[in-house]
Design a protein around this motif. Sequence first.
Motif, mmCIF file in Angstrom:
data_model
loop_
_atom_site.group_PDB
_atom_site.id
_atom_site.type_symbol
_atom_site.label_atom_id
_atom_site.label_comp_id
_atom_site.label_asym_id
_atom_site.label_seq_id
_atom_site.Cartn_x
_atom_site.Cartn_y
_atom_site.Cartn_z
ATOM 1 N N ILE A 653 0.858 -1.183 0.000
ATOM 2 C CA ILE A 653 0.000 0.000 0.000
ATOM 3 C C ILE A 653 0.896 1.236 0.000
ATOM 4 O O ILE A 653 1.700 1.430 0.917
ATOM 5 C CB ILE A 653 -0.923 0.030 1.232
ATOM 6 N N GLU A 654 0.748 2.053 -1.011
ATOM 7 C CA GLU A 654 1.522 3.294 -1.078
ATOM 8 C C GLU A 654 0.862 4.312 -0.160
ATOM 9 O O GLU A 654 -0.243 4.771 -0.412
ATOM 10 C CB GLU A 654 1.556 3.821 -2.518
ATOM 11 N N GLY A 655 1.512 4.630 0.915
ATOM 12 C CA GLY A 655 0.940 5.564 1.875
ATOM 13 C C GLY A 655 1.774 5.593 3.134
ATOM 14 O O GLY A 655 2.968 5.273 3.126
ATOM 15 N N LYS A 656 1.130 5.963 4.236
ATOM 16 C CA LYS A 656 1.838 6.076 5.505
ATOM 17 C C LYS A 656 1.102 5.317 6.596
ATOM 18 O O LYS A 656 -0.117 5.173 6.557
ATOM 19 C CB LYS A 656 1.995 7.540 5.904
ATOM 20 N N ASN A 657 1.875 4.865 7.554
ATOM 21 C CA ASN A 657 1.317 4.197 8.709
ATOM 22 C C ASN A 657 0.562 5.207 9.574
ATOM 23 O O ASN A 657 1.039 6.324 9.795
ATOM 24 C CB ASN A 657 2.468 3.561 9.506
ATOM 25 N N LEU A 658 -0.615 4.841 10.063
ATOM 26 C CA LEU A 658 -1.433 5.772 10.839
ATOM 27 C C LEU A 658 -0.698 6.279 12.078
ATOM 28 O O LEU A 658 -0.856 7.438 12.469
ATOM 29 C CB LEU A 658 -2.751 5.108 11.243
ATOM 30 N N SER A 659 0.131 5.426 12.701
ATOM 31 C CA SER A 659 0.840 5.851 13.908
ATOM 32 C C SER A 659 1.799 7.003 13.628
ATOM 33 O O SER A 659 2.146 7.766 14.535
ATOM 34 C CB SER A 659 1.605 4.672 14.510
ATOM 35 N N GLU A 660 2.214 7.152 12.377
ATOM 36 C CA GLU A 660 3.157 8.211 12.007
ATOM 37 C C GLU A 660 2.458 9.545 11.742
ATOM 38 O O GLU A 660 3.092 10.602 11.835
ATOM 39 C CB GLU A 660 3.942 7.801 10.766
ATOM 40 N N ILE A 661 1.175 9.508 11.403
ATOM 41 C CA ILE A 661 0.515 10.736 10.952
ATOM 42 C C ILE A 661 -0.674 11.144 11.805
ATOM 43 O O ILE A 661 -1.280 12.185 11.555
ATOM 44 C CB ILE A 661 0.042 10.585 9.486
ATOM 45 N N VAL A 662 -1.025 10.341 12.820
ATOM 46 C CA VAL A 662 -2.258 10.588 13.567
ATOM 47 C C VAL A 662 -2.265 11.960 14.233
ATOM 48 O O VAL A 662 -3.321 12.566 14.409
ATOM 49 C CB VAL A 662 -2.486 9.461 14.608
ATOM 50 N N GLN A 663 -1.097 12.471 14.588
ATOM 51 C CA GLN A 663 -1.040 13.771 15.272
ATOM 52 C C GLN A 663 -1.283 14.932 14.322
ATOM 53 O O GLN A 663 -1.653 16.024 14.762
ATOM 54 C CB GLN A 663 0.325 13.944 15.952
ATOM 55 N N GLY A 664 -1.075 14.733 13.020
ATOM 56 C CA GLY A 664 -1.085 15.879 12.128
ATOM 57 C C GLY A 664 -2.171 15.903 11.078
ATOM 58 O O GLY A 664 -2.224 16.824 10.270
ATOM 59 N N ILE A 665 -3.051 14.901 11.051
ATOM 60 C CA ILE A 665 -4.055 14.875 9.986
ATOM 61 C C ILE A 665 -5.330 15.602 10.414
ATOM 62 O O ILE A 665 -5.607 15.747 11.597
ATOM 63 C CB ILE A 665 -4.388 13.416 9.571
#
Length: 862
Positions: A653-665
């Motif tokens: 899956i081309e994307g990011k792990n939720l744990s990496e971006i949860v603070q900024g989305i």
Amino acid sequence: MAKKGFIRRYLNLSSNNLTGLIPTANLPALETLDLSNNLLTGEIPENIGLFSGLKVLDFGGNVLSGRIPNSVTNMTNLEFLTLASNQFSGEIPRILGIMKSLKWIYLGYNNFTGKIPEEIGELTYLNHLDLVYNNLTGEIPSSIGNLTNLKYLFLYFNKLNGPIPKAVFNLKNLVSLDLSDNSLSGEIPELFSQLQNLEILHLFSNNFSGKIPAALSSLPHLQVLQLWSNRLSGEIPKDLGKYNNLTVLDLSTNNLSGKIPENLCSSGCLFKLILFSNSLEGEIPKSLSFCKSLQRIRVQENKLSGELPSEFTTLPMVYFLDISSNNLSGRIDLTKWNMPQLQMLNLAKNSFSGPLPDSFGSNNLENLDLSANKFSGSIPRSFGDFSQLMGLKLGENQLSGPIPDQLSLCKKLVTLDLSHNQLIGEIPASFASMPVLGQLDLSVNELTGNVPSNLGEVESLVQVNISHNHFYGSLPSTGAFLAINSSAVLGNNLCGGEKISGLQQCDYGVKNRVRWFVLTFLLASLMMFAIIVFIAIFIKQRKLGRELKRVESEDGTWELQFLNSRILRSITIKDIVSSIREDNLVASGRSGLSYKGKSTISNKLFLAKEVAAISKSCWMEWTELCKINHSNVVKLLAMCRSEKAGILVYEYIEGKNLSEIVQGISWERRLKVAFGIARALKYLHCHCSPCVMVGEITPRKIMVDEKNEAHLRLSLPGINLCSDNKCFNSSAYVAPETRGSKAFTEKSDIYGFGLLLIELLTGKSPVDPEHGAHNGIIEWARYCYSDCHLEMWVDSTIKNNQGLMIDCQNQIVETMNLALQCTAGDPAARPCAVELVKTLESIVRSSSCVSSSGFKLFGVSM
């Protein structure tokens, strides 16, 4: 510097992530001390009584422990005492009874033990008493009846026993009474007629017996009545609802008998009617047919009889209707069906007869169960118009005629059960074009012809039963037919491969000789030889695509399992093993390392996850996971194992792990992630057979792609703890009832989803040390959601999280409410996956936070 003569009266340091101990001080003029929603530890200082002028003391939502010191009684002016959501222990001090000014006591979500002290009854100004989620025992003290100013009495989720004391009915001002989830017993007294201001009554999950008191019918303000999961018997009071203002009525799982009263919806506001698992009889009241506010009706597993009232099938707001397992009869095709919100309809196990209706008046229908009735005639072609349908069960009826080709237009159909009917003709070849069909049951009919060979190419198909028909010829040798159980094909004239026990092998030799004889007249012997060789090679390659392969390498013998021959042709064992190197590492976690791999044949990207050695029992479970196909679930393509290690091959899956971006989305993206995972759970729980448990729902297992779609990566619980006997988990993300070696359930998955929602809402993780694992974060969240702190929490959430708009506050509150329902201590009180999707859809639709164009991002049904 303060001006001369200026006296500080208010100190509010809440929601600042403060750590350490509560400092000691001597501020006798201080009136308000609020240190709530921090990370304070230790005990309350013994000299807390030096704050002798306090009126408000709030230490809620911290990690404080120990006992309540006796010196608190020096604060004789104290009106509000909040110590909720901490780790206090011991008994509730009896000396609190001398603090006569107290109006509010909130000690919930702690570890208090012992009895509720009789001295509580001396606090005659008390307005709000909340002692929930503790380990309190004994009976409710009769002295509580002295609290004549009390409006809110919450004692739920303790270990209280005995009857409801008569003194409780002296509380004439009581608005909300919640004694649920205890061990209370005896009858529910008729004295409830004295509580004329009561709006909410929760007595569920106790041991109450006897009849439901008729006195409840006389409460003019009663809105919510929940008495489920007791031992109540007798009839429902005939006037219940007539003089009330009922919105929610749940009397399920009791021993009630008699008829459903006519007056339940007299208020015109009833939207939830839950009466299942009783012994109710008689007809469905006609009055319910005019209850336009109804949204959810569950009256299954009773003894109801008669026909459906004509207007009952035109209720405009109903989205969930379950009247299965009753004695209802009559024809439903002569009734006008116009239920535009209907998503789930279950009429199974009744005596309905006649033809099936062409429509149910809804474009949203997802589950339709009409099985085990007496329906006759043909399956309407119009059923192919149910574009959202995921489950269709028409088994055990008297349906005849052919299976309509139009059913293949239901592109979201996962489960199709047409068994035990009188259907004729062949299996429509178009069924092979159904992209997510998983379970197909056509057994015990009069079907004929060959089984379409391309049906074995439906990758999602995992379970087929075509037994006891008149099929002939050979079975497909691919897909779900590769290792089909012999019982699923008995009663036909079929032949198949040697792997299918009890089924004769097809005699391909005779056919080949006939074919060769005919072809010799048409082709030269050389061309014939080439064709035979080509066919043999092709069949061998097809067969290899589903077989277990063993490959020797430097690391020893690797076993490789693909369930898709196309994957076998595009990824090799060398591709997989060679991808396990440091420069390909993309993620690391408790259960192993993940590497980005690339096929040397097709340039196809994949994710190789290195795990501990996979036992034989877990190997079989992984094989089942390979059959799952859903847009919000990361596909498992293959598995490899050796004596020392295992490798799981997932789609990349081309994307990011939720744990990496949860603070900024943004909030919109967070809500879309929640919606996607809810859809995945709905599929895994409701449309896989058997249903699939996730075990852990952590941000590290969720990939968010470039279109903001969430993809849940499945893994067996505790993969690096697997043994030949069991696989288990003790993660902070699992429900308390499944810690250790207990099996995961649908409700434990819901608990994990609730933790995920809390993290999406707050950015706080249950694995952060300062929260004391998941219990701490849940107690903190419940504290924030309480009436006294809700507004403050919403404001701080909007300020502290990027992308949250003030217009989103309704969505935030409703989503937190859903999170707290999901993390309820009692698994039975948690919603199911279907309700998760429904609630999240409602949250998005009901708010102006996301524009109508934005909602299209969420509106894709499963």
